[in-house]
Design an enzyme around this catalytic site. Structure first.
Site, PDB file in Angstrom:
ATOM      1  N   LYS A 160      -7.223   9.911 -18.197  1.00 24.02           N
ATOM      2  CA  LYS A 160      -7.509  10.598 -19.454  1.00 24.02           C
ATOM      3  C   LYS A 160      -6.276  10.594 -20.370  1.00 24.02           C
ATOM      4  CE  LYS A 160     -11.301  11.087 -17.161  1.00 24.02           C
ATOM      5  NZ  LYS A 160     -11.639  12.265 -16.360  1.00 24.02           N
ATOM      6  N   TYR A 216     -15.312  19.700 -13.108  1.00 26.52           N
ATOM      7  CA  TYR A 216     -15.679  18.304 -13.333  1.00 26.52           C
ATOM      8  C   TYR A 216     -16.771  17.917 -12.318  1.00 26.52           C
ATOM      9  CZ  TYR A 216     -15.297  13.246 -13.348  1.00 26.52           C
ATOM     10  OH  TYR A 216     -15.580  11.909 -13.413  1.00 26.52           O
ATOM     11  N   ASP A 253      -6.157  21.421 -11.452  1.00 21.86           N
ATOM     12  CA  ASP A 253      -6.515  20.173 -12.132  1.00 21.86           C
ATOM     13  C   ASP A 253      -6.100  20.340 -13.591  1.00 21.86           C
ATOM     14  OD1 ASP A 253      -7.777  18.154 -13.570  1.00 21.86           O
ATOM     15  OD2 ASP A 253      -9.616  18.207 -12.371  1.00 21.86           O
ATOM     16  N   ARG A 267       0.857  -1.200   0.000  1.00 20.30           N
ATOM     17  CA  ARG A 267       0.000   0.000   0.000  1.00 20.30           C
ATOM     18  C   ARG A 267       0.887   1.242   0.000  1.00 20.30           C
ATOM     19  NH1 ARG A 267      -1.603   1.069   4.836  1.00 20.30           N
ATOM     20  NH2 ARG A 267      -2.698  -0.898   5.138  1.00 20.30           N
TER      21      ARG A 267
HETATM   22  C1  LIG Z   1     -12.176  12.525 -15.105  1.00 21.13           C
HETATM   23  C2  LIG Z   1     -11.812  13.762 -14.404  1.00 21.13           C
HETATM   24  C3  LIG Z   1     -11.618  13.789 -13.022  1.00 21.13           C
HETATM   25  C4  LIG Z   1     -11.818  12.569 -12.151  1.00 21.13           C
HETATM   26  O1  LIG Z   1     -10.898  11.563 -12.410  1.00 21.13           O
HETATM   27  P1  LIG Z   1     -11.219   9.983 -12.313  1.00 21.13           P
HETATM   28  O2  LIG Z   1      -9.959   9.381 -12.770  1.00 21.13           O
HETATM   29  O3  LIG Z   1     -12.394   9.724 -13.202  1.00 21.13           O
HETATM   30  O4  LIG Z   1     -11.552   9.682 -10.883  1.00 21.13           O
HETATM   31  C5  LIG Z   1     -11.235  14.983 -12.440  1.00 21.13           C
HETATM   32  N1  LIG Z   1     -11.073  16.110 -13.181  1.00 21.13           N
HETATM   33  C6  LIG Z   1     -11.263  16.122 -14.513  1.00 21.13           C
HETATM   34  C7  LIG Z   1     -11.058  17.388 -15.273  1.00 21.13           C
HETATM   35  C8  LIG Z   1     -11.650  14.965 -15.168  1.00 21.13           C
HETATM   36  O5  LIG Z   1     -11.856  14.988 -16.491  1.00 21.13           O
END
Ligand SMILES: *Cc1c(COP(=O)(O)O)cnc(C)c1O
Length: 379
Positions: A195, A98, A170, A46
Site C-alpha cells: 500500500k 482487513y 497493523d 531465501r
Molecule cells: C492489504 C492489506 C493487508 C494485506 O496485505 P497484502 O499485501 O495484500 O497481502 C493487510 N492489512 C491491511 C490493512 C491491508 O490494507
C-alpha cells in the site's frame, strides 16, 4: 534524523564493488562459498538477500524499530505472526479488520486450534473480559478498514503489558509517516508494504518490525523456515517508492481533507467516515497518536440499493474501481463485494460495512480533478 531524510537514506549504502549510489538488485538465489561453511554472510537467498536487507533497514528506521523482516505479502507477514502461537492459544482482535486478515484467522488458523475473539477494541476495556490464561496476543488495526475507527494504541499496549500479551498493530492505513505504534508501546508493527510504503501499485509485499531481539529472531526463523520471502526486484521497487513517502503522504493528507469536507456537505451522501472530523467518535485519540488523517475515506450513499451503489462505483473517470489502496492514483472500492467479501454479511454489517458503503483511496492527483470526478459520478 528526521523522517524524510531517513526515507531517502536509511539502508542505502553505496555498493562496495562499484560505488553505485542505488542498492543493486541482487538477482541471485545462492552465493559462492570459499570453503564449506565459509561465506561472506550470505548462504542462500531465501534467508538473506542484500537488496531485501537494505529495504528492511530502511523500513525499520521509518518505524523507529531496531529490526524488520519483509515477506512476500502483507498476509504472509500476518501469517508469520500467527506462527508464533500454538494450538490452544487465544487471540483478541478488533472486529473491523482487513478481510484477508479475518479470513486467515478464521478459515486457516481456527482449524489449527487457535481461538479468536473479535471485539470492538475502540473501547479498550472491552478486551478485559476475554483475557484468560490461554490468551497470547492482541491484534489491532487502526485506522480500521473500511470504517476508519481509531483504536487507542497506548491503552491497548498497557492492557497487553499488564497481562503479558503480545500486542501487534497493523499500521498499513496510517503508514509510518502518520503513526509509529512501537513508540506507543506495541511489540510488533505489521505492514502491507503493497500500500503506502510501495506507493505505486506495482508490488505485493509485507513487513514486521519490532524492537525486541528475541522476537525478531523468532520472526526471522519463521521467514526462513516457511519461505514467504520477497524477491530482490520487488525489494528494489519498494526502496525506490519509499524515497518519496513523506511527499506523497503530505499530498494524500491534503487531498483527503478537502475531499472529506466536500463529501460531508454532499446531498447524496448519508455518512462520511474520516478520522479528521471533530465529530468522529475517536477524533481525540486520532489527534493524539497520528500526525495527520490520511487519504482513506469511506462514504455511505443515501440511496441504499445495490444497483445504485454499483452504478455510482462504475461511473468514475479519474478514480479507478479496484481493490487495494495507498498508491499515487485514486481508487474506489466496494468492500461488501470486493475487499470484504470474505466476511459474512451479518458480521460485516455489524461493523458498518453495508452494501451502500464505498471506500476511497485518495491519490495524489490534482484535487480539483478528483472533486470534479466525484461530482459527476454522484450525479
Ligand atoms: C492489504 C492489506 C493487508 C494485506 O496485505 P497484502 O499485501 O495484500 O497481502 C493487510 N492489512 C491491511 C490493512 C491491508 O490494507
Amino acid at each position: 534524523m528526521k523522517f524524510g531524510t531517513k526515507a531517502i537514506h536509511a539502508g542505502a549504502h553505496p555498493d562496495p564493488s562499484t560505488g553505485a549510489i542505488m542498492t543493486p538488485i541482487y538477482q541471485t538465489s545462492t552465493y559462492v562459498q570459499e570453503q564449506p561453511g565459509k561465506n561472506k554472510g550470505y548462504g542462500y537467498a531465501r534467508g538473506k538477500n542484500p537488496t531485501r536487507e537494505a529495504l528492511q533497514e530502511n523500513i525499520a528506521a521509518l518505524e523507529n524499530g531496531k529490526y524488520c523482516v519483509c515477506f512476500s505479502s502483507g498476509v504472509a507477514a500476518t501469517d508469520a505472526v500467527l506462527k508464533l502461537l500454538k494450538s490452544g492459544d487465544e487471540v483478541i482482535a478488533g472486529n473491523d479488520l482487513y478481510g484477508g486478515t479475518y479470513r486467515l484467522f478464521t478459515k486457516i488458523y481456527e482449524s489449527f486450534g487457535i481461538v479468536f475473539h473479535f471485539v470492538d477494541i475502540t473501547k479498550p476495556e472491552n478486551i478485559l473480559p476475554y483475557i484468560n490464561s490461554k490468551t497470547k496476543l492482541i491484534w489491532a488495526e487502526t485506522p480500521t478498514n473500511p470504517t476508519m475507527q481509531i483504536v487507542d494504541i497506548v491503552e491497548c499496549a498497557n492492557i497487553a503489558k499488564k497481562n503479558n500479551l503480545l500486542f501487534v498493530v497493523d499500521n498499513t492505513f496510517a503508514s509510518p509517516y502518520l503513526q509509529n505504534p512501537l513508540d506507543l508501546g506495541a511489540d510488533i508493527v505489521m505492514h502491507s508494504v503493497t500500500k503506502y510504503l510501495g506507493g505505486h501499485s506495482d508490488v505485493v509485499m509485507g513487513a514486521l518490525i519490532t524492537n525486541r531481539a528475541e522476537l525478531h529472531e523468532k520472526i526471522y526463523f519463521i521467514l526462513n523456515s516457511s519461505g514467504a520471502n520477497p524477491g530482490p526486484m520487488d525489494s528494489f521497487l519498494v526502496l525506490r517508492g519509499i524515497k518519496t513517502l513523506h511527499i506523497r503522504m503530505e499530498r494524500h493528507c491534503f487531498n483527503g481533507k478537502l475531499i472529506a469536507e466536500y463529501l460531508n456537505k454532499h446531498p447524496k451522501i448519508e455518512k462520511v467516515y474520516w478520522p479528521g472530523f471533530e465529530s468522529h467518535p475517536n477524533h481525540d485519540v486520532a489527534k493524539k497518536q497520528m500526525r495527520g488523517f490520511g487519504g482513506m475515506i469511506s462514504i455511505v450513499l443515501k440511496e441504499k440499493s445495490i444497483e445504485n451503489t454499483f452504478k455510482v462505483a462504475s461511473s468514475f473517470k479519474v478514480f479507478s474501481l479496484a481493490e487495494s489502496l495507498g498508491g499515487v492514483e485514486s481508487l474506489i472500492n466496494h468492500p461488501a463485494t470486493m475487499t470484504h467479501a470474505a466476511i459474512p454479511k451479518e458480521e460485516r454489517e455489524k461493523s458498518g460495512v453495508v452494501d451502500s458503503l464505498l471506500r476511497l483511496s485518495v491519490g495524489i492527483e490534482d484535487v480539483e480533478d478528483l472533486i470534479a470526478d466525484l461530482e459527476q459520478a454522484l450525479s
